[in-house]
Design a protein around this motif. Sequence first.
Motif, PDB file in Angstrom:
ATOM      1  N   SER A 127       0.965  -1.363  -0.060  1.00 14.32           N
ATOM      2  CA  SER A 127       0.046   0.057  -0.044  1.00 14.32           C
ATOM      3  C   SER A 127       0.898   1.167  -0.029  1.00 14.32           C
ATOM      4  O   SER A 127       0.493   2.365  -0.524  1.00 14.32           O
ATOM      5  CB  SER A 127      -0.946   0.023   1.398  1.00 14.32           C
ATOM      6  OG  SER A 127      -0.087  -0.115   2.249  1.00 14.32           O
ATOM      7  N   GLU A 128       2.048   1.183   0.439  1.00 15.52           N
ATOM      8  CA  GLU A 128       2.915   2.334   0.666  1.00 15.52           C
ATOM      9  C   GLU A 128       3.206   2.650  -0.775  1.00 15.52           C
ATOM     10  O   GLU A 128       3.590   3.762  -1.182  1.00 15.52           O
ATOM     11  CB  GLU A 128       4.041   2.193   1.566  1.00 15.52           C
ATOM     12  CG  GLU A 128       5.128   3.245   1.639  1.00 15.52           C
ATOM     13  CD  GLU A 128       4.599   4.706   2.113  1.00 15.52           C
ATOM     14  OE1 GLU A 128       5.588   5.480   1.925  1.00 15.52           O
ATOM     15  OE2 GLU A 128       3.584   4.544   2.450  1.00 15.52           O
ATOM     16  N   TYR A 129       3.802   1.626  -1.474  1.00 15.52           N
ATOM     17  CA  TYR A 129       4.318   1.694  -2.774  1.00 15.52           C
ATOM     18  C   TYR A 129       3.078   2.224  -3.737  1.00 15.52           C
ATOM     19  O   TYR A 129       3.399   3.027  -4.516  1.00 15.52           O
ATOM     20  CB  TYR A 129       4.911   0.559  -3.291  1.00 15.52           C
ATOM     21  CG  TYR A 129       6.296   0.301  -2.670  1.00 15.52           C
ATOM     22  CD1 TYR A 129       7.353   0.879  -2.628  1.00 15.52           C
ATOM     23  CD2 TYR A 129       6.472  -0.916  -1.574  1.00 15.52           C
ATOM     24  CE1 TYR A 129       8.535   0.703  -1.868  1.00 15.52           C
ATOM     25  CE2 TYR A 129       7.575  -1.040  -1.199  1.00 15.52           C
ATOM     26  CZ  TYR A 129       8.720  -0.165  -1.054  1.00 15.52           C
ATOM     27  OH  TYR A 129       9.817  -0.556  -0.457  1.00 15.52           O
ATOM     28  N   GLN A 130       2.026   1.900  -3.588  1.00 12.22           N
ATOM     29  CA  GLN A 130       0.891   2.126  -4.180  1.00 12.22           C
ATOM     30  C   GLN A 130       0.649   3.840  -4.064  1.00 12.22           C
ATOM     31  O   GLN A 130       0.333   4.440  -5.142  1.00 12.22           O
ATOM     32  CB  GLN A 130      -0.465   1.525  -3.981  1.00 12.22           C
ATOM     33  CG  GLN A 130      -1.504   1.869  -5.060  1.00 12.22           C
ATOM     34  CD  GLN A 130      -1.114   1.624  -6.472  1.00 12.22           C
ATOM     35  OE1 GLN A 130      -0.916   0.395  -6.722  1.00 12.22           O
ATOM     36  NE2 GLN A 130      -1.467   2.547  -7.148  1.00 12.22           N
ATOM     37  N   ARG A 131       0.849   4.015  -2.835  1.00 12.18           N
ATOM     38  CA  ARG A 131       0.794   5.521  -2.583  1.00 12.18           C
ATOM     39  C   ARG A 131       1.602   6.291  -3.360  1.00 12.18           C
ATOM     40  O   ARG A 131       1.280   7.448  -3.876  1.00 12.18           O
ATOM     41  CB  ARG A 131       0.665   5.842  -1.031  1.00 12.18           C
ATOM     42  CG  ARG A 131       0.785   7.460  -0.552  1.00 12.18           C
ATOM     43  CD  ARG A 131       1.289   7.443   1.065  1.00 12.18           C
ATOM     44  NE  ARG A 131       2.677   7.199   0.991  1.00 12.18           N
ATOM     45  CZ  ARG A 131       3.489   8.304   0.579  1.00 12.18           C
ATOM     46  NH1 ARG A 131       3.049   9.371   0.223  1.00 12.18           N
ATOM     47  NH2 ARG A 131       4.868   8.104   0.728  1.00 12.18           N
ATOM     48  N   ARG A 132       2.988   6.109  -3.358  1.00 11.33           N
ATOM     49  CA  ARG A 132       3.919   6.733  -4.117  1.00 11.33           C
ATOM     50  C   ARG A 132       3.656   6.694  -5.760  1.00 11.33           C
ATOM     51  O   ARG A 132       3.739   7.916  -6.217  1.00 11.33           O
ATOM     52  CB  ARG A 132       5.208   5.888  -3.730  1.00 11.33           C
ATOM     53  CG  ARG A 132       5.552   5.840  -2.421  1.00 11.33           C
ATOM     54  CD  ARG A 132       6.881   5.354  -2.103  1.00 11.33           C
ATOM     55  NE  ARG A 132       6.998   5.177  -0.641  1.00 11.33           N
ATOM     56  CZ  ARG A 132       8.113   4.621  -0.011  1.00 11.33           C
ATOM     57  NH1 ARG A 132       9.090   4.078  -0.918  1.00 11.33           N
ATOM     58  NH2 ARG A 132       8.352   4.490   1.297  1.00 11.33           N
TER      59      ARG A 132
ATOM     60  N   ASP B 230       0.705   6.465  -6.987  1.00  6.60           N
ATOM     61  CA  ASP B 230      -0.499   7.441  -7.248  1.00  6.60           C
ATOM     62  C   ASP B 230       0.026   9.230  -7.353  1.00  6.60           C
ATOM     63  O   ASP B 230      -0.223   9.688  -8.133  1.00  6.60           O
ATOM     64  CB  ASP B 230      -1.120   7.276  -6.218  1.00  6.60           C
ATOM     65  CG  ASP B 230      -2.106   5.931  -6.310  1.00  6.60           C
ATOM     66  OD1 ASP B 230      -2.025   5.138  -7.338  1.00  6.60           O
ATOM     67  OD2 ASP B 230      -2.724   5.821  -5.331  1.00  6.60           O
ATOM     68  N   LEU B 231       1.063   9.345  -6.250  1.00  6.44           N
ATOM     69  CA  LEU B 231       1.615  10.507  -6.285  1.00  6.44           C
ATOM     70  C   LEU B 231       2.443  10.885  -7.651  1.00  6.44           C
ATOM     71  O   LEU B 231       2.232  12.033  -8.243  1.00  6.44           O
ATOM     72  CB  LEU B 231       2.577  10.731  -5.219  1.00  6.44           C
ATOM     73  CG  LEU B 231       2.135  11.102  -3.766  1.00  6.44           C
ATOM     74  CD1 LEU B 231       3.180  11.035  -2.728  1.00  6.44           C
ATOM     75  CD2 LEU B 231       1.373  12.519  -3.789  1.00  6.44           C
TER      76      LEU B 231
ATOM     77  N   LYS C 163       0.061  11.277 -10.553  1.00  8.04           N
ATOM     78  CA  LYS C 163      -0.751  12.573 -10.560  1.00  8.04           C
ATOM     79  C   LYS C 163       0.246  13.697 -11.042  1.00  8.04           C
ATOM     80  O   LYS C 163      -0.168  14.614 -11.893  1.00  8.04           O
ATOM     81  CB  LYS C 163      -1.010  12.847  -9.149  1.00  8.04           C
ATOM     82  CG  LYS C 163      -1.750  14.318  -8.930  1.00  8.04           C
ATOM     83  CD  LYS C 163      -2.301  14.261  -7.513  1.00  8.04           C
ATOM     84  CE  LYS C 163      -3.078  15.655  -7.244  1.00  8.04           C
ATOM     85  NZ  LYS C 163      -2.178  16.647  -7.270  1.00  8.04           N
TER      86      LYS C 163
ATOM     87  N   CYS D 216       7.812  14.390  -5.318  1.00 10.99           N
ATOM     88  CA  CYS D 216       7.066  13.558  -4.840  1.00 10.99           C
ATOM     89  C   CYS D 216       7.567  13.079  -3.655  1.00 10.99           C
ATOM     90  O   CYS D 216       6.576  12.500  -2.602  1.00 10.99           O
ATOM     91  CB  CYS D 216       6.539  12.404  -5.677  1.00 10.99           C
ATOM     92  SG  CYS D 216       5.843  13.001  -7.450  1.00 10.99           S
TER      93      CYS D 216
ATOM     94  N   SER E 158       5.779   9.931   4.267  1.00  8.91           N
ATOM     95  CA  SER E 158       4.689   9.003   5.068  1.00  8.91           C
ATOM     96  C   SER E 158       5.443   8.818   6.592  1.00  8.91           C
ATOM     97  O   SER E 158       6.365   9.004   6.703  1.00  8.91           O
ATOM     98  CB  SER E 158       4.543   7.680   4.293  1.00  8.91           C
ATOM     99  OG  SER E 158       5.443   6.921   4.391  1.00  8.91           O
TER     100      SER E 158
END
Length: 390
Positions: free
Chosen positions: A8-13, A15-16, A19, A154, A159
Amino acid sequence: MKPAFDLSEYQRRLDLVRKSMSEQDLDALVIGDPANMNWLTGFDAWSFYVPQVMLVLHDHAPVWLGRQMDAGAVYLTTYLSEESVRPYSEDLVQRDDVHPMEAIGDEIRKFDLSGKRVGFESDTYFFSFKAVERLQSTLSEVHWQDADRLVNWCRLIKSDAEVEVMRVAAQIASNVQQVAREHIAPGVRQCDLVAKILEAGTSGINGSGGDLPALCPLVMAGEAAATAHPMWTDIPFEKNQTVALELGGAHKRYNAGLARTFQLGSGPQKVYDTANAVTEGLESVLETIRPGVTAGDVHTAWQKVLNRYGLVKESRIGYGIGVGYSPDWGEHTISLRANDLTVLEKNMTLHVMLGMWMDGWGIEFSETVAVTDSGVDCLTDFPRSVIDVL
């Protein structure tokens, strides 16, 4: 082995990054900086001395393209699947007649990017002019756009999980300085002290192992104290010498820096007077750091102290720090300097670095800090004064 963080942490990155790509109207991004590859996916290998890139797309998981013998590290250190691993053959390594980027370009072509806008990192240590030229000439049908430092920015706001890893790196750095304190003395060779420093750094602390920091130990002693980044030598430390040590700790490739000054015996009063000015300036800087102020505001707090003491320091006094591979642990984003208007936000991590390099001696004090809701959390922990070694 497993990745340093949850999926989930890598998915957050990711996504950034996507974007930011959309904001720059990019259909794809080619990453050449190994620190950015690590931050985005967890990929961790000493493979950046040969051509390798990470391709970021909007509709596909990141794709690693690199040397065949290093492909195994992708499975060991990331969550990427087999379709995201595209190695080139070993017979392309270090030849004059062909270049691996040509094979990488042919592989990227399979993602149907003809006529699309593709960003690339234009100013990174391990993405050479020839590599970029060969890649772009192979993929001449795409529209190349300079997207340098897109990923770096980014990375700037960490986090909570990243801050905790930084905290461990800072604890290692603090312990490394303590080991240096215990072993530095007149007659001890610089290289022998560095051996102790490196041992302590890689051993880690409290069960958490250390990595090689992205910056090697810097020893400013004798005539080398007049410059900021000297390499260590086999010269012994001398009695009554002023020595500045800029050391670091690293954990899961996250770096923390910590600089301190040692006096080996008696020293001139100007050393202590200058140290008092620098530490007072450091306290003022730390009191100023909080969300909403600019990097320039932080520098102004330092400059006011310098002006009162009649001292001059032309260089910046800090920068963003985090994931890094040699030769640099800085993130190449925010700089604590007069004209930097970047606004501080919670969970930015900074190496606040204050030094004065004189003729034959120098003073350095630094801390690695995290911006909090209302101020600053000093992650490193070591006495903030000249350390007398008698």
